[in-house]
Scaffold this active site. Structure first.
Site, PDB file in Angstrom:
ATOM      1  CB  CYS A  93      -0.930   0.014   1.213  1.00 39.18           C
ATOM      2  SG  CYS A  93      -2.118  -1.335   1.234  1.00 39.18           S
ATOM      3  CG  HIS A 232      -3.122   3.232   3.035  1.00 41.62           C
ATOM      4  ND1 HIS A 232      -3.672   3.071   1.780  1.00 41.62           N
ATOM      5  CD2 HIS A 232      -3.252   2.038   3.670  1.00 41.62           C
ATOM      6  CE1 HIS A 232      -4.101   1.830   1.657  1.00 41.62           C
ATOM      7  NE2 HIS A 232      -3.878   1.180   2.782  1.00 41.62           N
ATOM      8  CG  ASN A 262      -7.235  -0.244   1.605  1.00 41.71           C
ATOM      9  OD1 ASN A 262      -6.483  -0.014   0.663  1.00 41.71           O
ATOM     10  ND2 ASN A 262      -6.795  -0.740   2.744  1.00 41.71           N
TER      11      ASN A 262
END
Length: 305
Positions: A93, A232, A262
């Site tokens: 990520c 994030h 996400n």
């Protein structure tokens, strides 16, 4: 619709995940095609010739296939000139943050003049629908940035990255590499994403205060001098706990999680795009890009625009 798919009452998905909507790409579009579209948008918005791109770095959370690189496929779909160098950065990520730092270093060395950093993920292709904790929160997405050498006042002020390997089994896809193959008896579930979200959050919150202090100290600044925080978009609980734990001002946080979910490596650059397009970020302002990744890793950078 998601509630129906999970055979749950209306409102269940939002209550459990904090997501109002998210996007899944077309089954007919590959990850590299999605990435190439994002790169095309970046090139048009910048008003530059694609042939002027000296290097393509693909910073995707999951590769399109084991070999060759996803960057190779993106370059082909984007129509970049033959011979344009392209490679992957694998940092889950946090891929965009790591690739941005790598691009800055390469530009500073004089090796390249214009670098494309592209993040794209199709989380929908690897969801385990029997596991609501993970299947509810992920969405597909792609974002791209063109990076050039600045004038001295702009650029990365500090960068940090830490990995705590005790968390390496908390987020994983076991199949697809050399560790778990069909010859070893891999099953369908081995090729789907699995995670222990509570343990990831616990470890991240334990390590984040020290990491943040080091990152800000390296930049020679305090948190008060950050105009916008671009995190994030891990989960609604992750965002809420980070804001509270770090003492962050919510009005300075870019939060697109309820409408995007996400998006793995595409989360941070998509949130950065939102900050820029909305006017929240612009020339003369300072951003903090921060997040966690499988590993478990923590990463971030302070960026002066």
């Amino acid at each position: 619709m998601l509630d129906e798919q999970l055979r749950q009452p209306a409102g269940y998905s939002f209550k459990m995940s904090g997501i109002r909507c998210r996007r899944f790409s077309s089954a007919a579009e590959s990850q590299s095609q999605l990435a190439a579209r994002a790169l095309g948008d970046a090139v048009r918005n910048a008003g530059v010739d694609p042939a002027s791109i000296d290097l393509l770095i693909a910073a995707c959370g999951v590769q399109e296939q084991a070999l060759p690189s996803t960057a190779c496929a993106i370059a082909a779909h984007a129509g970049l000139p033959a011979g344009t160098p392209a490679f992957d950065v694998n940092a889950s990520c946090l891929g965009f943050v790591v690739a941005l730092k790598m691009a800055a270093s390469l530009l500073a060395s004089g090796s390249y003049r214009r670098i494309a950093v592209v993040s794209a993920d199709q989380a929908s292709h690897g969801l385990d629908w029997s596991h609501p904790e993970s299947s509810l929160i992920f969405g597909d997405g792609a974002a791209a940035a063109l990076v050039e050498r600045g004038q001295g006042r702009q650029g990365i002020r500090s960068f940090g990255y830490q990995t705590y390997t005790e968390g390496r089994r908390l987020c994983e896809i076991r199949g697809g590499g050399t560790g778990k193959t069909l010859a070893d008896g891999a099953q369908g579930a081995d090729f789907l994403f699995s995670m222990n979200g509570k343990q990831v959050l616990k470890l991240a919150l334990q390590k984040m205060p020290g990491f943040m202090s080091e990152l800000l100290a390296a930049a020679g600044i305090t948190l008060d001098s950050i105009d916008v925080v671009v995190p994030h978009q891990a989960s609604h609980l992750g965002m809420a706990h980070m804001i509270r734990k770090m003492g962050l001002d919510r009005c300075r946080i870019v939060d697109i999680y309820p409408t995007h979910g996400n998006q793995v490596a595409a989360s941070i650059p998509t949130a950065l795009h939102e900050a820029l397009s909305s006017g929240l970020l612009g020339p003369g302002r300072r951003a903090l890009l921060i997040g966690t990744a499988a590993g478990v890793s923590l990463g971030g950078l302070v960026l002066d625009l």
